[in-house]
Design a protein around this motif. Structure first.
Motif, PDB file in Angstrom:
ATOM      1  N   TRP A  31      54.197  47.795  75.263  1.00  0.00           N
ATOM      2  CA  TRP A  31      54.488  46.664  74.381  1.00  0.00           C
ATOM      3  C   TRP A  31      53.524  46.659  73.199  1.00  0.00           C
ATOM      4  O   TRP A  31      53.940  46.462  72.044  1.00  0.00           O
ATOM      5  CB  TRP A  31      54.401  45.361  75.160  1.00  0.00           C
ATOM      6  N   LEU A  41      58.043  44.947  66.292  1.00  0.00           N
ATOM      7  CA  LEU A  41      58.142  43.562  66.753  1.00  0.00           C
ATOM      8  C   LEU A  41      58.287  42.585  65.591  1.00  0.00           C
ATOM      9  O   LEU A  41      58.831  41.493  65.757  1.00  0.00           O
ATOM     10  CB  LEU A  41      56.926  43.198  67.610  1.00  0.00           C
ATOM     11  N   GLU A  77      64.243  38.814  73.477  1.00  0.00           N
ATOM     12  CA  GLU A  77      63.741  37.497  73.852  1.00  0.00           C
ATOM     13  C   GLU A  77      62.614  37.028  72.929  1.00  0.00           C
ATOM     14  O   GLU A  77      62.539  35.846  72.575  1.00  0.00           O
ATOM     15  CB  GLU A  77      63.249  37.516  75.307  1.00  0.00           C
ATOM     16  N   THR A  78      61.750  37.949  72.522  1.00  0.00           N
ATOM     17  CA  THR A  78      60.605  37.571  71.689  1.00  0.00           C
ATOM     18  C   THR A  78      60.866  37.770  70.207  1.00  0.00           C
ATOM     19  O   THR A  78      60.695  36.848  69.400  1.00  0.00           O
ATOM     20  CB  THR A  78      59.361  38.380  72.116  1.00  0.00           C
ATOM     21  N   GLY A  82      62.762  34.258  70.100  1.00  0.00           N
ATOM     22  CA  GLY A  82      61.543  33.503  69.858  1.00  0.00           C
ATOM     23  C   GLY A  82      61.200  33.412  68.387  1.00  0.00           C
ATOM     24  O   GLY A  82      60.922  32.327  67.855  1.00  0.00           O
ATOM     25  N   ILE A  99      53.505  37.379  67.365  1.00  0.00           N
ATOM     26  CA  ILE A  99      54.664  38.193  67.739  1.00  0.00           C
ATOM     27  C   ILE A  99      54.550  39.569  67.090  1.00  0.00           C
ATOM     28  O   ILE A  99      54.781  40.606  67.730  1.00  0.00           O
ATOM     29  CB  ILE A  99      55.972  37.495  67.331  1.00  0.00           C
ATOM     30  N   VAL A 104      51.799  37.630  71.365  1.00  0.00           N
ATOM     31  CA  VAL A 104      52.628  36.476  71.722  1.00  0.00           C
ATOM     32  C   VAL A 104      53.976  36.970  72.243  1.00  0.00           C
ATOM     33  O   VAL A 104      54.639  37.792  71.599  1.00  0.00           O
ATOM     34  CB  VAL A 104      52.845  35.533  70.514  1.00  0.00           C
ATOM     35  N   ARG A 105      54.351  36.468  73.414  1.00  0.00           N
ATOM     36  CA  ARG A 105      55.671  36.751  73.981  1.00  0.00           C
ATOM     37  C   ARG A 105      56.341  35.423  74.287  1.00  0.00           C
ATOM     38  O   ARG A 105      55.695  34.509  74.814  1.00  0.00           O
ATOM     39  CB  ARG A 105      55.561  37.570  75.269  1.00  0.00           C
ATOM     40  N   ILE A 106      57.619  35.345  73.985  1.00  0.00           N
ATOM     41  CA  ILE A 106      58.353  34.086  74.108  1.00  0.00           C
ATOM     42  C   ILE A 106      59.428  34.189  75.182  1.00  0.00           C
ATOM     43  O   ILE A 106      60.146  35.194  75.261  1.00  0.00           O
ATOM     44  CB  ILE A 106      59.022  33.702  72.771  1.00  0.00           C
ATOM     45  N   GLY A 144      62.043  37.137  80.787  1.00  0.00           N
ATOM     46  CA  GLY A 144      60.763  37.369  80.141  1.00  0.00           C
ATOM     47  C   GLY A 144      59.712  36.321  80.435  1.00  0.00           C
ATOM     48  O   GLY A 144      58.552  36.486  80.058  1.00  0.00           O
ATOM     49  N   ALA A 148      55.532  35.881  79.640  1.00  0.00           N
ATOM     50  CA  ALA A 148      55.479  35.173  78.366  1.00  0.00           C
ATOM     51  C   ALA A 148      54.154  34.444  78.193  1.00  0.00           C
ATOM     52  O   ALA A 148      53.510  34.039  79.160  1.00  0.00           O
ATOM     53  CB  ALA A 148      56.635  34.183  78.271  1.00  0.00           C
ATOM     54  N   THR A 149      53.766  34.279  76.943  1.00  0.00           N
ATOM     55  CA  THR A 149      52.613  33.441  76.615  1.00  0.00           C
ATOM     56  C   THR A 149      53.053  32.016  76.299  1.00  0.00           C
ATOM     57  O   THR A 149      52.263  31.077  76.438  1.00  0.00           O
ATOM     58  CB  THR A 149      51.851  34.005  75.407  1.00  0.00           C
TER      59      THR A 149
END
Length: 366
Positions: A31, A41, A77-78, A82, A99, A104-106, A144, A148-149
């Motif tokens: 990632w 990203l 998803e992110t 997000g 992101i 940052v992951r959503i 996710g 996620a964060t």
């Protein structure tokens, strides 16, 4: 519709494909590599937050490459859902920068058990409490979420259960010690090798700043982002189908019966051509939907539903035929065809089933 990629877009997808081919799917740094080494990203985010300033075509190119590599990273998803929700609702720029750099992951907590695919069927509530809000309710299959964060949550602040008005968006940090009291995640793996969770909000207190956008006015934003995500996973499905067909062609060339490769049998050739035609129809539908994402809502929705319904039908046909032609090898979990088949089966119902999108198209053209 001809979608010829620019030289820069071609280099992006080539670099991404090469990166994914040399890094294992369970590599914990993959990632970060997507952020630091390839820079995908933030491919559709503005340069002001460190993004590349691209758009729907770049997202289409990236998700098709991810599909061809059978990647499991929560890119849509992110980087699509997000990032889209934060941008359109006026979320903080620091999260968009997060992101872009991969920190940052959503997870989008929108689906409820009773509502199925209808994301405006919201029974989770948010009520004011002092200077903040209290969230109550349950969300299902939040893809996710375990990694996620932050969660972005739909909650009803007014109106009846399926009303478009009265839905609000809330940002809830969940990483480590920032996870608020009353928030519970039941984590599990999915059939397509992803991770998801059912989420319970039991009197979860969040500050006033957790509200994204205007109170009760989130539905147009959610609807737009869901259409963008639907096109993204449809493009991913194209990549998956291309990979499944390539693997099947290669296998039939090497498998021999009666002294010749089974790819020489006319019935096999016809089957492979049928698979190819289904893919090409999907490509055209996805290109049209990509070009329609900035159109008026009804026009956008029609094109998106055509793409999703086309991909749903084609993905089932291509996936099932690939498995059948490979025989027992098609069901071995480690094979690319098996991974493609499982992911295509999930995509058929992700962001609305084939039947749902056929019905939506019919409603919009009535």
């Amino acid at each position: 519709m001809d979608f010829t990629l620019t030289k820069e877009q071609e280099l992006l997808t080539e670099s991404l494909s090469a990166f994914l081919s040399t890094r294992e799917a369970d590599d914990g740094d993959r990632w970060a590599g997507l952020a630091d080494e390839i820079g995908v990203l933030g491919v559709a985010l503005p340069e002001s937050v460190g993004g590349s300033g691209g758009g729907a075509v770049e997202i289409m190119a990236v998700t098709e490459a991810l599909g061809a590599a059978t990647a499991t990273e929560p890119f849509v998803e992110t980087a699509v859902v997000g990032a889209g929700l934060l941008r359109y609702a006026g979320g903080p720029d620091e999260l968009l920068r997060g992101i872009v750099d991969g920190t940052v992951r959503i997870g989008f907590a929108a689906t409820e058990a009773a509502g199925g695919h209808c994301r405006r069927d919201v029974t989770a509530t948010a009520r004011r409490s002092g200077d903040g809000w209290i969230l109550d309710g349950e969300k299902t299959v939040v893809v996710g979420a375990p990694d996620a964060t932050h969660l972005i949550v739909t909650a009803r602040t007014s109106g009846a259960r399926r009303d478009e008005s009265g839905i609000s968006l809330f940002l809830v940090p969940i990483e480590g010690l920032t996870r608020p009291s009353g928030l519970r995640l039941a984590e599990y793996g999915t059939t397509d090798r992803r991770r998801a969770a059912d989420v319970v909000f039991d009197g979860v207190e969040v500050p006033a700043t957790a509200l994204l956008g205007d109170e009760g006015a989130a539905w147009p934003i959610v609807s737009r982002v869901m259409d963008e995500a639907t096109v993204a996973v449809s493009s991913e499905a194209v990549g998956l189908m291309r990979r499944a067909l390539a693997e099947t062609v290669e296998y039939t060339k090497g498998r021999r019966q009666f002294g010749q490769a089974i790819s020489d049998f006319q019935v096999i050739q016809h089957r492979l051509v049928d698979m190819y035609m289904e893919i090409e129809q999907s490509v055209s539908a996805v290109h049209l939907a990509t070009a329609s994402l900035h159109a008026e809502p009804d026009e956008r929705a029609r094109a998106v539903s055509v793409a999703k319904a086309t991909v749903g039908r084609a993905g089932r046909f291509v996936g099932q035929n690939a498995v059948q032609l490979l025989g027992g090898m098609g069901m071995v979990a480690e094979t690319a065809v098996s991974r493609c088949f499982r992911r295509l089966t999930v995509i058929e119902n992700e962001y609305g089933s084939t039947d749902l999108h056929i019905a939506r198209y019919a409603d919009l053209t009535a």
